[in-house]
Design an enzyme around this catalytic site. Structure first.
Site, short mmCIF file in Angstrom:
data_model
loop_
_atom_site.label_atom_id
_atom_site.label_comp_id
_atom_site.label_asym_id
_atom_site.label_seq_id
_atom_site.Cartn_x
_atom_site.Cartn_y
_atom_site.Cartn_z
N CYS A 240 112.06 40.78 -16.32
CA CYS A 240 113.18 40.01 -16.88
C CYS A 240 114.39 40.92 -17.07
CB CYS A 240 112.75 39.41 -18.22
SG CYS A 240 114.13 38.72 -19.19
N CYS B 161 115.35 41.17 -21.20
CA CYS B 161 114.53 41.92 -22.17
C CYS B 161 113.76 43.05 -21.52
CB CYS B 161 113.56 40.99 -22.89
SG CYS B 161 112.27 40.33 -21.82
N ASP C 89 100.96 85.11 -60.29
CA ASP C 89 100.68 86.19 -59.34
C ASP C 89 99.23 86.15 -58.89
OD1 ASP C 89 102.76 88.67 -61.04
OD2 ASP C 89 103.25 87.09 -59.59
#
Lengths: 536, 206
Positions: free
Chosen positions: A109, A112, A354
């Protein structure tokens, strides 16, 4: 409006029940009536210029028909149009039932580009033809199930190249010009339903049925994204008479999201106002379809404790060598990830300590962000994960209050990070005997202000600044059997460097324990005993 | 881990002090983790400098008797100052004044900002940082290491006595940031604490 006299009225958005109640025969009849209501010459015109039935219907504003699984057969078209030529073309454009995967050249198509024909090229470039929306929904369903997703809803996202709306405009204005006198096309504005809307109408219900869940208009956590795109450059518009090839042709390259990217060959203005003309250009190949199904990140939060002085908070690798034995991030994350069956995780914590500092007491709030979890873990599974982490043979890390977080938890973690108070316990040595007076001295001070220059140990990567911090309170606990060692408990403002507060960092932290006691002070060990925060 | 209520400890100092509460849960467990075993505690533990820095010494730096130290952190930053054998300490009365206004600028006036340490001046190893004066004499203290000068110890201006009492800690002179290549070059000319102690017959206290 066709169908008004039927038992089922399809005005507005039909419910699943209403749709289910419409039989195949009724569907076909409603569809034929719709086609019949249009000027036949207009329909033939469109079909002749390779526009599919789906696009014909949406051009004239028919919405509900996209819910139908049935399609118009060539014989039906024959009866509608009363002609027999080019029926095989019409048949294909209408959606024939001649087999699922077709490899013969399809008529795509022009409006689309195959989207509403359920015709597309997959990621390997192979042409795929689904019979109907069901076929496409089945493809999505298969991918979701193959990936092992457990979902309780979804939101559908469609992306199509913007040129399609130009196609719509072009065809609509042609129709208006040529058939404007006829019923249904007299309005100024287009009634055209966009390709996106039409496709969404078509596949939402089949998806809901197959996945056995509801879709939502508000973004759900599970996203199904269909992206149609053209990865090769192509000219998308017909030439208007009198203009040369070069000036009229626009080379559009689309990236994977269908967003047009102008290539350097582009000549002409930047606006997308160049008109398409009817008939549209012939399309040889439909769009590529990229399908992505994934869940937005989920968050599992809680508090962690760290018992080891050789485990960093996050993965720490320098020059291919890992620092420390493991990391909190990996211990927790590597157990949460399989519980959610996710792709990957990110670790977030409210502050850090730490590698040689233990995290004890109430623990530190954290959140693990899991990408694309295949399932949202239940309370039971989360509890199981918590137990698993806490039962590991090497008791390096433990977790508490593990639970699924709604997004609010995220903000909570960062908000108040600088307002949070922290409690510590440090083992301190001084160069002389600890006297009772010293103990009283230290204990008596409340909210002591301390000026800290950026500690030398982090000065290489932090700005040289002098920061004022507050030591809220301190408590001395003597160590039995020693006159120069003691435990210093203290509660400080977030961001205070405790080690430097004890040994003074070459006098760059003032006051320090050493300066307060008038002697040398060293810190041997540090533990965090509390991170105050609600909600975790 | 079972929950416990807060227990008042036997330590007389801790009783009746409402602010001092270990987190309610697992207090016993927590205490066990925190309290050290006195048997394992060394009489004199290693200092923070000893643990985190490597000490280097430059005796007779550019001039006889001008001994300086360079403490290098694992992150590459170097703390420089006067080593114990420096002539200035031998003068009667010790060091009485420190002046950073040497060379072309007042070193105590510079402002280094940002993570990238903008505005830090690049100096050679023999660039002067400051001048220390005793009753009868004065001595120039130099960078010792080629690199960016990040910080000077401006406390020495008001408290020059820090050099006499603790030149190896609160009496440090400056912090330098050498480039890795420059550090390797200068490292070759520096000696270890052990060697220096032997050379000068002093104790190198870290």
């Amino acid at each position: 409006m066709p169908g008004e006299t039927e038992a089922v009225s399809l005005s507005g958005t039909p419910t699943t029940a209403e749709l289910a109640a419409v039989s195949n025969e009724e569907e076909t009849r409603i569809l034929s009536d719709a086609i019949r209501s249009l000027p036949p010459q207009a329909v033939k015109d469109l079909l002749n210029s390779e526009v599919c039935i789906g696009c014909i219907l949406r051009l004239f504003g028919f919405r509900e028909h996209f819910h139908f699984r049935s399609s118009i057969s060539s014989s039906m078209l024959h009866s509608v149009l009363g002609e027999s030529e080019h029926l095989e073309h019409y048949g294909i454009l209408a959606g024939s039932k001649s087999g699922e995967e077709l490899e013969v050249q399809q008529i795509v198509c022009r409006m689309c580009l195959g989207i509403l024909q359920y015709l597309y090229r997959n990621d390997k470039g192979i042409l795929v033809q689904k019979l109907s929306a069901d076929g496409l929904a089945a493809y999505v369903d298969e991918m979701i199930k193959q990936d092992g997703h457990e979902i309780d809803g979804f939101s559908l996202e469609l992306s199509v190249p913007p040129v399609l709306s130009e196609h719509d405009n072009a065809v609509w204005s042609y129709m208006k010009k040529k058939y404007g006198q006829e019923v249904g096309i007299a309005e100024e504005t287009s009634k055209c339903v966009s390709v996106k809307d039409a496709l969404k109408l078509a596949i939402t219900y089949p998806l809901e049925n197959m996945l056995d869940v509801k879709s939502s208009s508000i973004p759900s956590s599970f996203r199904i994204r269909l992206t149609y795109s053209q990865t090769k450059p192509s000219s998308s518009m017909a030439k208007s008479p009198g203009e040369t090839n070069e000036s009229c042709k626009r080379r559009k390259t689309a990236d994977m999201n269908g967003v047009p990217v102008r290539s350097s060959n582009f000549s002409g203005d930047q606006k997308s106002s160049e008109p398409c003309n009817f008939p549209l250009e012939k399309v040889n190949e439909p769009y590529y379809l990229a399908l992505v199904c994934c869940r937005t990140p989920i968050y599992i939060g809680g508090r962690y404790l760290k018992f080891s002085r050789n485990v960093s908070q996050t993965r720490w690798i320098i020059d291919d060598e890992r620092k420390g034995e493991s990391s909190v991030e990996e211990i927790i994350g590597s157990n949460i990830l399989p519980a959610c069956q996710g792709d990957s995780y990110k670790f977030h914590a409210a502050g850090r300590e730490d590698i040689d500092v233990r995290m004890l007491g109430s623990g530190r709030p954290f959140m693990v962000e899991v990408q694309n979890a295949r399932r949202v873990p239940s309370e039971a599974i989360i509890k199981e994960t918590e137990t698993k982490i806490n039962s590991l043979e090497e008791k390096l890390v433990a977790v508490k209050n593990l639970k699924l977080e709604v997004n609010n938890g995220w903000g909570l973690m960062h908000e108040g990070e600088s307002e949070k108070q922290k409690q510590y316990c440090s083992l301190v040595w001084i160069s002389r005997t600890l006297e009772d007076e010293d103990v009283q001295n230290i204990t008596a001070s409340k909210d002591m202000k301390v000026l800290q220059r950026t500690p030398i140990r982090v000065l290489h990567r932090r700005s040289p600044l002098e920061r004022e911090k507050i030591i809220h309170w301190m408590k001395v606990e003597r160590v039995a059997g020693s006159s120069q060692y003691f435990l210093l408990h203290l509660c400080t403002q977030a961001g205070t460097y405790i080690k430097e507060f004890v040994h003074g960092d070459f006098g760059r932290t003032n006051p320090s324990i050493g300066s307060i006691l008038g002697c040398r002070a060293e810190i041997l060990q540090l533990d965090v005993t509390d991170v105050k925060m609600d909600g975790f | 881990m079972a929950d416990h209520t807060v227990q008042e400890s036997n330590d007389p100092e801790k009783q009746g002090k409402p602010e001092f509460l270990l987190p309610v849960e697992d207090e016993e467990e927590l205490r066990k983790l925190l309290v050290p075993d006195p048997e394992n505690l060394p009489a004199t533990p290693p200092s923070a400098v000893e643990t985190n820095f490597v000490s280097y010494f430059a005796p007779d730096f550019t001039k006889p008797g001008h001994d300086q130290y360079v403490y290098r952190h694992a992150n590459g930053l170097c703390v420089v100052g006067l080593a114990p054998g420096h002539l200035a300490f031998k003068d009667e009365g010790g060091i009485t004044a420190v002046d950073f206004n040497v060379g072309k600028s007042d070193r105590s006036g510079m402002k280094v900002t940002g993570k990238r340490k903008k505005n830090a001046q690049h100096f050679e190893s023999n660039t002067a940082i400051c001048k220390v004066s005793t009753k009868g004499d004065s001595y120039i203290v130099r960078c010792c290491v080629k690199g960016s000068l990040l910080e000077v110890n401006d406390r020495l201006i008001k408290q020059p006595g820090l050099l006499n009492s603790s030149a190896d800690r609160e009496g440090y002179v400056a912090i330098m940031m050498p480039r890795p290549a420059d550090w390797l070059k200068v490292k070759a000319s520096l000696m270890s604490g052990e060697e220096y102690a032997k050379l000068r017959e002093v104790r190198v206290l870290n």
